[in-house]
Motif scaffolding. Structure first.
Motif, PDB file in Angstrom:
ATOM      1  N   ARG A 156       0.833  -1.206   0.000  1.00 26.88           N
ATOM      2  CA  ARG A 156       0.000   0.000   0.000  1.00 26.88           C
ATOM      3  C   ARG A 156       0.864   1.252   0.000  1.00 26.88           C
ATOM      4  NH1 ARG A 156      -2.606  -0.202   6.141  1.00 26.88           N
ATOM      5  NH2 ARG A 156      -3.004  -2.378   5.611  1.00 26.88           N
ATOM      6  N   VAL A 157       2.020   1.186   0.700  1.00 24.62           N
ATOM      7  CA  VAL A 157       2.950   2.316   0.721  1.00 24.62           C
ATOM      8  C   VAL A 157       3.608   2.494  -0.643  1.00 24.62           C
ATOM      9  CG1 VAL A 157       5.049   3.259   1.774  1.00 24.62           C
ATOM     10  CG2 VAL A 157       3.380   2.039   3.183  1.00 24.62           C
ATOM     11  N   MET A 158       4.078   1.406  -1.227  1.00 23.87           N
ATOM     12  CA  MET A 158       4.762   1.484  -2.515  1.00 23.87           C
ATOM     13  C   MET A 158       3.834   2.005  -3.606  1.00 23.87           C
ATOM     14  SD  MET A 158       7.914   0.643  -2.192  1.00 23.87           S
ATOM     15  CE  MET A 158       8.330   0.378  -3.904  1.00 23.87           C
ATOM     16  N   VAL A 159       2.581   1.532  -3.615  1.00 20.53           N
ATOM     17  CA  VAL A 159       1.651   1.951  -4.664  1.00 20.53           C
ATOM     18  C   VAL A 159       1.255   3.416  -4.492  1.00 20.53           C
ATOM     19  CG1 VAL A 159      -0.672   1.618  -5.599  1.00 20.53           C
ATOM     20  CG2 VAL A 159       0.764  -0.355  -5.078  1.00 20.53           C
ATOM     21  N   SER A 160       0.866   3.801  -3.272  1.00 21.69           N
ATOM     22  CA  SER A 160       0.428   5.189  -3.052  1.00 21.69           C
ATOM     23  C   SER A 160       1.571   6.175  -3.265  1.00 21.69           C
ATOM     24  CB  SER A 160      -0.170   5.345  -1.653  1.00 21.69           C
ATOM     25  OG  SER A 160       0.785   5.077  -0.649  1.00 21.69           O
ATOM     26  N   ASN A 161       2.735   5.864  -2.718  1.00 22.78           N
ATOM     27  CA  ASN A 161       3.885   6.756  -2.908  1.00 22.78           C
ATOM     28  C   ASN A 161       4.359   6.760  -4.354  1.00 22.78           C
ATOM     29  OD1 ASN A 161       3.617   6.755  -0.134  1.00 22.78           O
ATOM     30  ND2 ASN A 161       5.789   6.513   0.287  1.00 22.78           N
ATOM     31  N   GLY A 162       4.368   5.570  -4.962  1.00 24.37           N
ATOM     32  CA  GLY A 162       4.876   5.460  -6.331  1.00 24.37           C
ATOM     33  C   GLY A 162       4.076   6.258  -7.338  1.00 24.37           C
ATOM     34  N   LEU A 163       2.773   6.412  -7.106  1.00 19.34           N
ATOM     35  CA  LEU A 163       1.938   7.163  -8.037  1.00 19.34           C
ATOM     36  C   LEU A 163       1.856   8.652  -7.707  1.00 19.34           C
ATOM     37  CD1 LEU A 163      -1.012   4.631  -8.487  1.00 19.34           C
ATOM     38  CD2 LEU A 163       0.882   5.089 -10.060  1.00 19.34           C
ATOM     39  N   SER A 164       2.021   9.004  -6.435  1.00 12.79           N
ATOM     40  CA  SER A 164       1.885  10.415  -6.052  1.00 12.79           C
ATOM     41  C   SER A 164       3.200  11.189  -6.176  1.00 12.79           C
ATOM     42  CB  SER A 164       1.351  10.532  -4.623  1.00 12.79           C
ATOM     43  OG  SER A 164       2.131   9.787  -3.722  1.00 12.79           O
ATOM     44  N   ILE A 165       4.325  10.517  -6.049  1.00 13.45           N
ATOM     45  CA  ILE A 165       5.619  11.202  -6.131  1.00 13.45           C
ATOM     46  C   ILE A 165       5.848  11.870  -7.490  1.00 13.45           C
ATOM     47  CG2 ILE A 165       8.111  10.756  -6.292  1.00 13.45           C
ATOM     48  CD1 ILE A 165       7.862   9.050  -3.775  1.00 13.45           C
ATOM     49  N   PRO A 166       5.605  11.198  -8.627  1.00 12.40           N
ATOM     50  CA  PRO A 166       5.807  11.895  -9.911  1.00 12.40           C
ATOM     51  C   PRO A 166       4.937  13.139 -10.065  1.00 12.40           C
ATOM     52  CG  PRO A 166       5.595   9.529 -10.241  1.00 12.40           C
ATOM     53  CD  PRO A 166       5.215   9.797  -8.825  1.00 12.40           C
ATOM     54  N   VAL A 167       3.722  13.109  -9.506  1.00 14.10           N
ATOM     55  CA  VAL A 167       2.848  14.286  -9.563  1.00 14.10           C
ATOM     56  C   VAL A 167       3.475  15.433  -8.777  1.00 14.10           C
ATOM     57  CG1 VAL A 167       0.582  15.193  -8.917  1.00 14.10           C
ATOM     58  CG2 VAL A 167       0.779  12.881  -9.857  1.00 14.10           C
ATOM     59  N   THR A 201      11.852   6.355  -0.557  1.00 18.97           N
ATOM     60  CA  THR A 201      10.604   5.632  -0.317  1.00 18.97           C
ATOM     61  C   THR A 201      10.886   4.166   0.001  1.00 18.97           C
ATOM     62  OG1 THR A 201       9.173   7.056  -1.644  1.00 18.97           O
ATOM     63  CG2 THR A 201       8.499   4.774  -1.419  1.00 18.97           C
ATOM     64  N   LEU A 202      11.770   3.552  -0.764  1.00 16.64           N
ATOM     65  CA  LEU A 202      12.136   2.155  -0.511  1.00 16.64           C
ATOM     66  C   LEU A 202      12.705   1.985   0.893  1.00 16.64           C
ATOM     67  CD1 LEU A 202      13.770   1.118  -3.911  1.00 16.64           C
ATOM     68  CD2 LEU A 202      11.631   0.253  -2.959  1.00 16.64           C
ATOM     69  N   VAL A 203      13.563   2.925   1.294  1.00 14.90           N
ATOM     70  CA  VAL A 203      14.190   2.842   2.613  1.00 14.90           C
ATOM     71  C   VAL A 203      13.153   3.041   3.721  1.00 14.90           C
ATOM     72  CG1 VAL A 203      15.877   3.919   4.155  1.00 14.90           C
ATOM     73  CG2 VAL A 203      16.437   3.579   1.741  1.00 14.90           C
ATOM     74  N   SER A 204      12.165   3.905   3.466  1.00 12.85           N
ATOM     75  CA  SER A 204      11.210   4.254   4.518  1.00 12.85           C
ATOM     76  C   SER A 204      10.017   3.314   4.613  1.00 12.85           C
ATOM     77  CB  SER A 204      10.702   5.690   4.309  1.00 12.85           C
ATOM     78  OG  SER A 204       9.925   5.789   3.123  1.00 12.85           O
ATOM     79  N   VAL A 205       9.864   2.393   3.680  1.00 12.15           N
ATOM     80  CA  VAL A 205       8.711   1.482   3.682  1.00 12.15           C
ATOM     81  C   VAL A 205       8.524   0.747   5.009  1.00 12.15           C
ATOM     82  CG1 VAL A 205       7.866  -0.702   2.726  1.00 12.15           C
ATOM     83  CG2 VAL A 205       8.453   1.167   1.199  1.00 12.15           C
ATOM     84  N   PRO A 206       9.598   0.227   5.646  1.00  8.08           N
ATOM     85  CA  PRO A 206       9.390  -0.505   6.919  1.00  8.08           C
ATOM     86  C   PRO A 206       8.724   0.323   8.017  1.00  8.08           C
ATOM     87  CG  PRO A 206      11.569  -0.979   6.032  1.00  8.08           C
ATOM     88  CD  PRO A 206      10.994   0.138   5.209  1.00  8.08           C
ATOM     89  N   MET A 207       8.726   1.653   7.886  1.00  6.50           N
ATOM     90  CA  MET A 207       8.095   2.492   8.904  1.00  6.50           C
ATOM     91  C   MET A 207       6.609   2.195   9.064  1.00  6.50           C
ATOM     92  SD  MET A 207       9.925   6.153   7.995  1.00  6.50           S
ATOM     93  CE  MET A 207       8.818   7.065   9.072  1.00  6.50           C
TER      94      MET A 207
END
Length: 218
Positions: A156-167, A201-207
């Protein structure tokens, strides 16, 4: 009917959960402010131009996910808007401080103005990018949890962050610098920002596993 008293263990859990909420909200606002101040400098890393807020700002997306997980969608939205207003107030306050005459014995008036007096185009572009991308992140996170699966929290973190970061990246890079710096420099900023934000984002996912799911998940 007498009120039902909570057990000591329930009271401790409530205090712990309240403290976790305070921590993630405070961390989100603090990281937003630090990244906005750092973005006043355009540095060169590995030969590419990059605004220096890039190295801390991506953490806000995962912290927003923690707020959403702990306090729910509605409170996450409120926090995003409040953080934008706080950053706007910070910019106005720094502008006011820079315009106040400095004491002659201090001798750093011009240095303060040069470093901390806000560049309003950068400030506005940054806040607009933050609010739009973080609200988008909220909707994607909510959609993933309720329409895809509540499991696999890392996803859920990877998908939400992955799509919102380019915006966020596009709104900030072009909104702040288009017509001011050469197009190739804007391209460098966009690419470098995108790479760094995805890496962090990859590093922070475990948070996301640091806090339990809250009761206000909607």
């Amino acid at each position: 009917m007498e009120p039902i008293e909570s057990s000591p263990s329930e009271s401790i859990k409530a205090q712990r959960d309240g403290a976790l909420g305070i921590v993630v909200v405070s961390g989100y606002v603090a990281t937003q402010m630090l990244s906005d101040v750092a973005s006043l400098k355009i540095g060169v890393v590995f030969g590419l131009a990059v605004d220096m807020g890039t190295f801390i700002y991506p953490v806000t997306f995962t912290l927003r996910d923690l707020v959403h997980k702990r306090l729910g969608k509605k409170n996450a939205r409120i926090l995003i808007i409040l953080a934008g207003l706080i950053n706007l107030f910070m910019a106005f306050y720094l502008w006011w401080c820079a315009r106040i005459p400095g004491d002659p014995s201090w001798g750093l008036q011009e240095e303060f103005r040069a470093v901390l007096m806000p560049v309003w185009r950068i400030v506005i572009a940054s806040i607009v990018a933050e609010v739009i991308s973080e609200l988008l992140d909220t909707e994607i996170y909510h959609w993933f949890v309720h329409r895809v699966t509540p499991r696999h929290q890392w996803a859920r973190v990877m998908v939400s962050n992955g799509l919102s970061i380019p915006v966020d990246n596009a709104i900030f890079a072009f909104g702040a610098f288009w017509g001011i710096v050469p197009a190739d420099v804007i391209g460098q900023i966009w690419l470098m920002n995108l790479f760094v934000k995805y890496l962090i984002t990859l590093v922070s996912v475990p948070m996301i596993y640091f806090v339990p799911e809250g009761s206000a998940i909607r």
